[in-house]
Scaffold this active site. Structure first.
Site, mmCIF file in Angstrom:
data_model
loop_
_atom_site.group_PDB
_atom_site.id
_atom_site.type_symbol
_atom_site.label_atom_id
_atom_site.label_comp_id
_atom_site.label_asym_id
_atom_site.label_seq_id
_atom_site.Cartn_x
_atom_site.Cartn_y
_atom_site.Cartn_z
ATOM 1 N N ARG A 1 -40.147 33.264 -10.347
ATOM 2 C CA ARG A 1 -38.699 32.992 -10.298
ATOM 3 C C ARG A 1 -38.313 31.850 -11.228
ATOM 4 N NH1 ARG A 1 -34.579 33.461 -6.343
ATOM 5 N NH2 ARG A 1 -35.345 35.579 -5.981
ATOM 6 N N HIS B 1 -57.683 28.572 -12.717
ATOM 7 C CA HIS B 1 -58.136 29.323 -13.883
ATOM 8 C C HIS B 1 -56.960 29.432 -14.854
ATOM 9 C CE1 HIS B 1 -60.694 32.899 -15.472
ATOM 10 N NE2 HIS B 1 -59.999 32.348 -16.432
ATOM 11 N N ARG C 1 -55.306 30.604 -17.668
ATOM 12 C CA ARG C 1 -55.550 31.628 -18.687
ATOM 13 C C ARG C 1 -54.668 31.363 -19.908
ATOM 14 N NH1 ARG C 1 -58.659 35.873 -16.943
ATOM 15 N NH2 ARG C 1 -59.089 35.924 -14.687
ATOM 16 N N GLU D 1 -61.842 26.904 -14.260
ATOM 17 C CA GLU D 1 -62.509 28.101 -14.765
ATOM 18 C C GLU D 1 -61.819 28.579 -16.028
ATOM 19 O OE1 GLU D 1 -61.997 30.895 -11.574
ATOM 20 O OE2 GLU D 1 -63.887 30.278 -10.681
ATOM 21 N N THR E 1 -57.993 40.581 -14.690
ATOM 22 C CA THR E 1 -58.688 39.535 -13.943
ATOM 23 C C THR E 1 -60.123 39.475 -14.458
ATOM 24 O OG1 THR E 1 -59.209 38.636 -11.758
ATOM 25 C CG2 THR E 1 -59.456 41.034 -12.032
ATOM 26 N N HIS F 1 -65.157 35.798 -6.323
ATOM 27 C CA HIS F 1 -64.324 36.948 -6.715
ATOM 28 C C HIS F 1 -64.313 38.024 -5.637
ATOM 29 C CE1 HIS F 1 -61.746 38.541 -9.938
ATOM 30 N NE2 HIS F 1 -61.908 39.631 -9.224
ATOM 31 N N ASP F 2 -63.143 38.188 -5.054
ATOM 32 C CA ASP F 2 -62.923 39.190 -3.984
ATOM 33 C C ASP F 2 -63.665 38.878 -2.688
ATOM 34 O OD1 ASP F 2 -62.452 42.165 -6.047
ATOM 35 O OD2 ASP F 2 -61.064 40.599 -5.364
ATOM 36 N N GLY G 1 -59.684 32.744 -3.733
ATOM 37 C CA GLY G 1 -58.255 32.571 -3.962
ATOM 38 C C GLY G 1 -57.425 33.740 -3.494
ATOM 39 N N HIS G 2 -57.584 34.872 -4.162
ATOM 40 C CA HIS G 2 -56.660 35.990 -3.935
ATOM 41 C C HIS G 2 -56.534 36.361 -2.459
ATOM 42 C CE1 HIS G 2 -54.357 39.275 -5.815
ATOM 43 N NE2 HIS G 2 -54.668 39.906 -4.701
#
Ligand SMILES: CC(=O)[C@@H](O)[C@H](O)COP(=O)(O)O
Ligand SMILES: NCC(=O)COP(=O)(O)O
Length: 236
Positions: free
Chosen positions: A18, A43, A45, A70, A100, A190-191, A213-214
């Site tokens: 937003r 991370h 990017r 990262e 990702t 990761h995951d 994280g996710h």
């Protein structure tokens, strides 16, 4: 003891959607630590789709645990990590347009590059970790790069876990045993989620840190950040 480092990329995803500064990435980092997180991971990017370069510098002063950054070691990334004095850097072989992170380093093919980059971070007093698949030759190569730690890329485990937990975790158990034998520290990520983390932790030895994280941020939408972090910590 296995430390939990909370990756706050997805707080930044929501903030950026937003414009403005809601939710605040800084407040998220402060509260994650207050609620028990033993590290903060970001991370940044190249396309700044979530964590921005400025976030990295804004977050550093409020870190009371450990700051793990990262990313792919471009010159800009290397200089940023050294300038901000991260506690740990995790090198990831991502291209700029990847959705990702989805693979570890070919440590043999990139040996010279990794050796040179790792030496720069160690010279700056920053612990290094490199993102690897649970591939024994990649882990032997990681040792040769001089890295302090590896980070096991756990998406294959997370995908296979619901089907066959024992087969899913077997390569990671073997990889961890080899890494420990070689004197490498062991991170993983990761995951990972509340569905699979306890099993992973119970079956993979010598685990220094998981960065999550996710799934954790998604869980927090329903359970709140404090209780979510407590639930993840209870799995370790
Ligand atoms: C390296 C890794 O597996 C993750 O930490 C990665 O940082 C996730 O990146 P996204 O949050 O951009 O999916
Ligand atoms: N290194 C893994 C990480 O920081 C978070 O990965 P994910 O939990 O967002 O998949």
């Amino acid at each position: 003891m296995t430390r939990l480092s909370v990756n706050i990329n997805k707080i930044a995803t929501l903030r950026n959607s937003r414009g403005g500064n809601t939710p605040s990435v800084l407040d998220a980092a402060i509260n994650c630590q207050k609620f028990g997180a033993q590290g903060i991971t970001v991370h940044p990017r190249p396309d700044e789709r979530h964590i921005r370069r400025q976030d990295v510098f804004d977050i550093r002063p409020i870190i009371t645990t450990e700051f793990n950054i990262e990313g792919y070691p471009s010159e800009d990334f290397i200089q940023m990590v050294i300038d901000v004095k991260a506690h740990q850097v995790t090198l990831v072989p991502d291209s700029h347009d990847q959705l990702t992170s989805d693979h570890g380093w070919d440590t043999i093919k990139h040996m010279d590059f990794l050796k040179e980059v790792i030496a720069r971070f160690k010279e700056a007093g920053i612990r290094t970790s490199i993102f690897v698949d649970p591939d024994l030759s990649a882990i032997e190569g990681a040792k040769e790069t001089g890295t302090n730690r590896i980070e096991l890329y756990t998406e294959p485990f997370a995908t296979m876990y619901p089907v066959d937990p024992i087969s899913a975790v077997a390569p990671f158990k073997e990889a961890a045993n080899l890494a420990h034998k070689l004197g490498l520290g062991i991170n993983a990520g990761h995951d990972l989620s509340l569905k699979n983390l306890r099993f992973f932790h119970d079956h993979v030895p010598f685990l220094d840190e998981v960065s999550i994280g996710h799934a954790l941020i998604a869980d927090a939408l329903y359970m709140g950040l404090r209780s979510t972090i407590q639930d993840y910590l209870s799995c370790l």
